[in-house]
Scaffold this active site. Sequence first.
Site, PDB file in Angstrom:
ATOM      1  N   ARG A 157       5.426   6.155   4.923  1.00  0.00           N
ATOM      2  CA  ARG A 157       4.978   5.002   3.703  1.00  0.00           C
ATOM      3  C   ARG A 157       4.304   5.760   2.828  1.00  0.00           C
ATOM      4  NH1 ARG A 157      -0.656   3.701   3.371  1.00  0.00           N
ATOM      5  NH2 ARG A 157      -0.304   4.146   5.979  1.00  0.00           N
ATOM      6  N   HIS A 183      -1.823   1.752   1.935  1.00  0.00           N
ATOM      7  CA  HIS A 183      -2.237   1.061   2.603  1.00  0.00           C
ATOM      8  C   HIS A 183      -1.938  -0.234   2.282  1.00  0.00           C
ATOM      9  CE1 HIS A 183      -2.310  -1.435   7.218  1.00  0.00           C
ATOM     10  NE2 HIS A 183      -3.282  -1.998   6.101  1.00  0.00           N
ATOM     11  N   TYR A 207      -6.012  10.388   1.656  1.00  0.00           N
ATOM     12  CA  TYR A 207      -6.058  11.284   3.399  1.00  0.00           C
ATOM     13  C   TYR A 207      -4.584  11.841   3.516  1.00  0.00           C
ATOM     14  CZ  TYR A 207      -3.789   6.795   2.747  1.00  0.00           C
ATOM     15  OH  TYR A 207      -3.533   5.470   2.926  1.00  0.00           O
TER      16      TYR A 207
END
Length: 169
Positions: free
Chosen positions: A80, A84, A92
Amino acid sequence: AMTWKLPVIFIIENNQYAMGTSVERTSNVQELYTLGESYDMPGEPVDGMKCEAVHDAITKAAAHCRAGNGPYLLEINTYRYRGHSMSDPQKYRTKEEVEEYKKQDPIEGVRATLLAKKWATEAELDAMDAAAKKEVEEAVKFAEESPSPAPGELWTDVYKQEDYPFEKD
């Protein structure tokens, strides 16, 4: 599914992150395709960044199911590129990590294959890109200009227990 040998292909799309936490930190099992082993369900990992690999794996799994052997589990390993959600700052992972994965972009890989094998020209691929963008723009325009559905539509095509002849507990 295994007990009844149902012809189902289960797919785990592993984009390496569960929201903002890497799979390495959220699961003791790193090879997610092995989760089917406790059901005696065959499975395998697939390089989801290679379209040909995905095609080959789906073909194999479909043949397995069509032969009456029951379900098959594929872990499609992909990545990805973005967060999100729109509010995800992506702290992260590093920018270098994202850039490294972009070098494996499946769309660019297919484009390179089509050009290398002379299955398409740059002009043909550019025309396809333009047509796809136009289709998306038209769909967005249609959605934005369409009236909102009537409140009663909320229940259209929704499962209701009374619609099915199964015994109730």
